[in-house]
Scaffold this active site. Structure first.
Site, PDB file in Angstrom:
ATOM      1  N   GLY A  50       0.852  -1.203   0.000  1.00 42.08           N
ATOM      2  CA  GLY A  50       0.000   0.000   0.000  1.00 42.08           C
ATOM      3  C   GLY A  50       0.881   1.243   0.000  1.00 42.08           C
ATOM      4  O   GLY A  50       0.672   2.172   0.793  1.00 42.08           O
ATOM      5  N   GLY A  54      -0.958   8.254   1.037  1.00 36.76           N
ATOM      6  CA  GLY A  54      -1.308   8.234   2.461  1.00 36.76           C
ATOM      7  C   GLY A  54      -0.206   7.683   3.358  1.00 36.76           C
ATOM      8  O   GLY A  54       0.991   7.996   3.184  1.00 36.76           O
ATOM      9  N   PHE A  76      -1.693  -0.343  -6.067  1.00 38.78           N
ATOM     10  CA  PHE A  76      -2.631  -0.600  -7.156  1.00 38.78           C
ATOM     11  C   PHE A  76      -2.979   0.747  -7.765  1.00 38.78           C
ATOM     12  O   PHE A  76      -3.898   1.419  -7.315  1.00 38.78           O
ATOM     13  CB  PHE A  76      -3.880  -1.255  -6.566  1.00 38.78           C
ATOM     14  CG  PHE A  76      -4.582  -2.201  -7.494  1.00 38.78           C
ATOM     15  CD1 PHE A  76      -4.075  -2.515  -8.731  1.00 38.78           C
ATOM     16  CD2 PHE A  76      -5.771  -2.812  -7.097  1.00 38.78           C
ATOM     17  CE1 PHE A  76      -4.729  -3.406  -9.576  1.00 38.78           C
ATOM     18  CE2 PHE A  76      -6.434  -3.697  -7.926  1.00 38.78           C
ATOM     19  CZ  PHE A  76      -5.906  -3.996  -9.171  1.00 38.78           C
ATOM     20  N   ALA A 142      -5.647   0.159   1.990  1.00 34.14           N
ATOM     21  CA  ALA A 142      -7.030   0.610   2.203  1.00 34.14           C
ATOM     22  C   ALA A 142      -7.731   0.281   0.893  1.00 34.14           C
ATOM     23  O   ALA A 142      -7.554   0.982  -0.093  1.00 34.14           O
ATOM     24  CB  ALA A 142      -7.077   2.097   2.494  1.00 34.14           C
ATOM     25  N   TYR A 236     -18.006   4.116  12.512  1.00 35.79           N
ATOM     26  CA  TYR A 236     -16.652   3.633  12.236  1.00 35.79           C
ATOM     27  C   TYR A 236     -16.241   2.505  13.183  1.00 35.79           C
ATOM     28  O   TYR A 236     -16.288   1.338  12.828  1.00 35.79           O
ATOM     29  CB  TYR A 236     -15.631   4.794  12.280  1.00 35.79           C
ATOM     30  CG  TYR A 236     -14.294   4.310  11.769  1.00 35.79           C
ATOM     31  CD1 TYR A 236     -13.997   4.355  10.411  1.00 35.79           C
ATOM     32  CD2 TYR A 236     -13.359   3.727  12.629  1.00 35.79           C
ATOM     33  CE1 TYR A 236     -12.804   3.829   9.929  1.00 35.79           C
ATOM     34  CE2 TYR A 236     -12.167   3.203  12.150  1.00 35.79           C
ATOM     35  CZ  TYR A 236     -11.894   3.262  10.806  1.00 35.79           C
ATOM     36  OH  TYR A 236     -10.719   2.729  10.329  1.00 35.79           O
TER      37      TYR A 236
HETATM   38  P1  NAD Z   1      -4.820   5.525   1.013  1.00 35.12           P
HETATM   39  O1  NAD Z   1      -6.090   5.430   0.251  1.00 35.12           O
HETATM   40  O2  NAD Z   1      -4.072   6.810   0.962  1.00 35.12           O
HETATM   41  O3  NAD Z   1      -3.785   4.370   0.532  1.00 35.12           O
HETATM   42  C1  NAD Z   1      -4.181   3.069   0.226  1.00 35.12           C
HETATM   43  C2  NAD Z   1      -3.040   2.316  -0.419  1.00 35.12           C
HETATM   44  O4  NAD Z   1      -3.491   0.977  -0.684  1.00 35.12           O
HETATM   45  C3  NAD Z   1      -2.594   2.893  -1.788  1.00 35.12           C
HETATM   46  O5  NAD Z   1      -1.186   2.753  -1.914  1.00 35.12           O
HETATM   47  C4  NAD Z   1      -3.283   1.977  -2.789  1.00 35.12           C
HETATM   48  O6  NAD Z   1      -2.622   1.877  -4.058  1.00 35.12           O
HETATM   49  C5  NAD Z   1      -3.193   0.661  -2.034  1.00 35.12           C
HETATM   50  N1  NAD Z   1      -4.156  -0.345  -2.498  1.00 35.12           N
HETATM   51  C6  NAD Z   1      -5.507  -0.317  -2.445  1.00 35.12           C
HETATM   52  N2  NAD Z   1      -6.010  -1.479  -2.925  1.00 35.12           N
HETATM   53  C7  NAD Z   1      -4.951  -2.247  -3.264  1.00 35.12           C
HETATM   54  C8  NAD Z   1      -4.804  -3.555  -3.801  1.00 35.12           C
HETATM   55  N3  NAD Z   1      -5.852  -4.330  -4.059  1.00 35.12           N
HETATM   56  N4  NAD Z   1      -3.550  -4.009  -4.055  1.00 35.12           N
HETATM   57  C9  NAD Z   1      -2.446  -3.244  -3.806  1.00 35.12           C
HETATM   58  N5  NAD Z   1      -2.530  -2.008  -3.265  1.00 35.12           N
HETATM   59  C10 NAD Z   1      -3.764  -1.527  -2.999  1.00 35.12           C
HETATM   60  O7  NAD Z   1      -5.167   5.081   2.481  1.00 35.12           O
HETATM   61  P2  NAD Z   1      -4.677   5.503   3.952  1.00 35.12           P
HETATM   62  O8  NAD Z   1      -5.684   6.411   4.522  1.00 35.12           O
HETATM   63  O9  NAD Z   1      -3.238   5.875   3.964  1.00 35.12           O
HETATM   64  O10 NAD Z   1      -4.869   4.111   4.702  1.00 35.12           O
HETATM   65  C11 NAD Z   1      -3.835   3.159   4.876  1.00 35.12           C
HETATM   66  C12 NAD Z   1      -4.056   2.432   6.193  1.00 35.12           C
HETATM   67  O11 NAD Z   1      -3.973   3.390   7.250  1.00 35.12           O
HETATM   68  C13 NAD Z   1      -5.445   1.778   6.306  1.00 35.12           C
HETATM   69  O12 NAD Z   1      -5.327   0.577   7.005  1.00 35.12           O
HETATM   70  C14 NAD Z   1      -6.227   2.788   7.139  1.00 35.12           C
HETATM   71  O13 NAD Z   1      -7.294   2.226   7.842  1.00 35.12           O
HETATM   72  C15 NAD Z   1      -5.116   3.245   8.083  1.00 35.12           C
HETATM   73  N6  NAD Z   1      -5.412   4.524   8.759  1.00 35.12           N
HETATM   74  C16 NAD Z   1      -5.817   5.618   8.038  1.00 35.12           C
HETATM   75  C17 NAD Z   1      -6.142   6.783   8.735  1.00 35.12           C
HETATM   76  C18 NAD Z   1      -6.614   8.030   7.993  1.00 35.12           C
HETATM   77  O14 NAD Z   1      -7.162   8.938   8.629  1.00 35.12           O
HETATM   78  N7  NAD Z   1      -6.430   8.113   6.698  1.00 35.12           N
HETATM   79  C19 NAD Z   1      -6.016   6.856  10.132  1.00 35.12           C
HETATM   80  C20 NAD Z   1      -5.550   5.741  10.825  1.00 35.12           C
HETATM   81  C21 NAD Z   1      -5.259   4.561  10.125  1.00 35.12           C
END
Ligand code: NAD
Length: 396
Positions: A50, A54, A76, A142, A236
């Site tokens: 991922g 983010g 992805f 995510a 949530y």
């Molecule tokens: P994001 O949408 O910015 O990033 C998601 C990543 O997952 C991207 O790199 C995307 O390409 C990749 N991805 C998605 N589907 C995929 C697949 N099938 N195969 C390969 N890669 C794939 O998301 P984010 O907000 O950075 O979230 C990342 C983690 O952090 C999650 O577990 C989320 O719950 C956690 N988180 C997020 C927050 C927030 O406020 N954004 C807070 C706490 C925890």
């Protein structure tokens, strides 16, 4: 060559294009933070699942530029072609790869479905042939759906469990505060969300690395979770996604025992703070909450960006020479500032009070919207948006 003046195509929480130079500027800013706040040595090989946006992008940048680790990312994203621009994540990585090549660092990307056996096999091949045993695996997916190797598809949903729930939300298209009612999930939806966002795939990655003898001594793995405030709880943390996160957290505890015994390592979940990302924009209530939270934290000098959070994760908890500091449930808590009682009390008062008319004054909603557009490279300082730019970018 595809020179173009790129203007935003964004509606609500969906953006269908991105600005390559704005994305590049965002990445350079993150690299600067990682280089100035991390030691520049200490980790050999890091895998980030991922890795393109983010928290995962911040993790890959911390590893590659903050520790000079050989870093392999899985994501992805939509690459560019001669006719069509790329997704923001692709442009982010194009700049990160360029900067890594310029500095003589190793950053590689496997672009494909992380749930698939094929992408796992490609990753193991890359690690065996060009990297080595992995010191740290960051799991930061995510995803909205998961396809199992046998073709079964699971779609995650964002719903309360048990009873309908009515929540304040903001319509991102017209900045209107409204109430929305969400029907509860049925058992199949709860299970489908767990299959996508729970811990199964994280455990599959660890098992695949272990079976391939690719875990270094002292191997550490971290997956990201979120808890959040009372005002988003029904939707949530007590809803379908929260159920999946509980599964992720339990998976961490299960993995940790075996990793400690066999590799002197461990698995942890890090509960990160709420930040503006593509994933969080899609969660009802979160954009409104983030508008209020950011204003509250900024006024106290406590706000952190994803790169600042992840630098803190490595420097204080999982980097070389550190021991993770955990709560009673064994989780690393990077959300400590967000969850301070004085912050949460204020946020919850404002949440009750805020209306469409007072949105800007109470919540700095335009700040949220700007941060959202910046995810796609728009409204970034120092970028000339009137100039045509090359939209076809390769990963160096
Ligand atoms: P994001 O949408 O910015 O990033 C998601 C990543 O997952 C991207 O790199 C995307 O390409 C990749 N991805 C998605 N589907 C995929 C697949 N099938 N195969 C390969 N890669 C794939 O998301 P984010 O907000 O950075 O979230 C990342 C983690 O952090 C999650 O577990 C989320 O719950 C956690 N988180 C997020 C927050 C927030 O406020 N954004 C807070 C706490 C925890």
């Amino acid at each position: 060559m595809s020179q173009e003046v790129v203007t935003p195509r964004i509606r609500g929480f969906i953006a269908t294009n991105a600005h390559p130079d704005g994305c590049a500027a965002n990445v350079r800013q993150q690299i600067e933070v990682a280089e100035s706040d991390l030691p520049g040595a200490g980790l050999d090989n890091v895998l980030v699942v991922g890795s393109s946006t983010g928290y995962g992008l911040a993790s890959a940048i911390s590893a590659c530029f903050g520790y000079h680790a050989k870093t392999l990312g899985v994501c992805f994203e939509r690459p560019s072609t001669e006719d069509r621009g790329a997704s923001a994540g692709w442009y982010n990585l194009a700049e990160a790869h360029r900067a890594a090549a310029e500095q003589g660092r190793t950053l590689e990307t496997i672009n494909g479905d992380a749930f698939s056996a094929d992408v796992k096999a490609q990753t193991l091949d890359a690690l065996r042939s060009r990297f080595g045993k992995v010191d740290v695996l960051i799991y930061s997916l995510a995803a909205p759906r998961r396809e199992d190797p046998d073709g079964e598809v699971w779609n995650s949903v964002l719903k309360p469990i048990g009873a309908p729930h009515t929540s304040k939300t903001v319509d991102l298209r017209n900045a209107t505060v409204e109430e929305q009612t969400f029907d509860p999930a049925d058992d199949d939806e709860i299970e489908a969300t767990r299959r996508v966002m729970g811990g199964d795939d994280w455990a599959d990655w660890v098992e695949a690395l272990q079976d391939a003898d690719l875990l270094a001594d002292g191997f550490r793995t971290v997956a990201y979770s979120y808890i959040g405030p009372a005002v988003t709880r029904q939707l949530y943390r007590s809803g379908t996604i929260g159920r999946a996160k509980e599964h992720l957290e339990a998976t961490g505890n299960d993995l940790s025992a075996g990793l400690a015994e066999r590799h002197d390592g461990g698995a942890w979940v890090s509960v990160n703070k709420a930040v503006v990302t593509q994933a969080s924009a899609a969660i009802p209530g979160v954009p409104l909450y983030l508008g209020i939270l950011t204003k509250t934290l900024t006024a106290r000098g406590l706000d952190e960006s994803p790169i600042e959070q992840i630098v803190r994760l490595f420097a204080d908890h999982i980097g070389p020479g550190t021991s993770p500091q955990v709560d009673a449930a064994g989780r690393i808590r990077l959300d400590d500032r967000e969850m301070l009682p004085e912050v949460q009390d204020l946020v919850s008062d404002v949440w009750d009070e805020v209306t469409t008319e007072s949105l800007e004054a109470l919540a700095d909603f335009s700040g949220y919207q700007r941060a959202f557009r910046q995810l796609f490279g728009f409204e970034v300082d120092g970028v000339d948006y009137d100039a045509a730019t090359e939209t076809h970018r390769e990963l160096a």
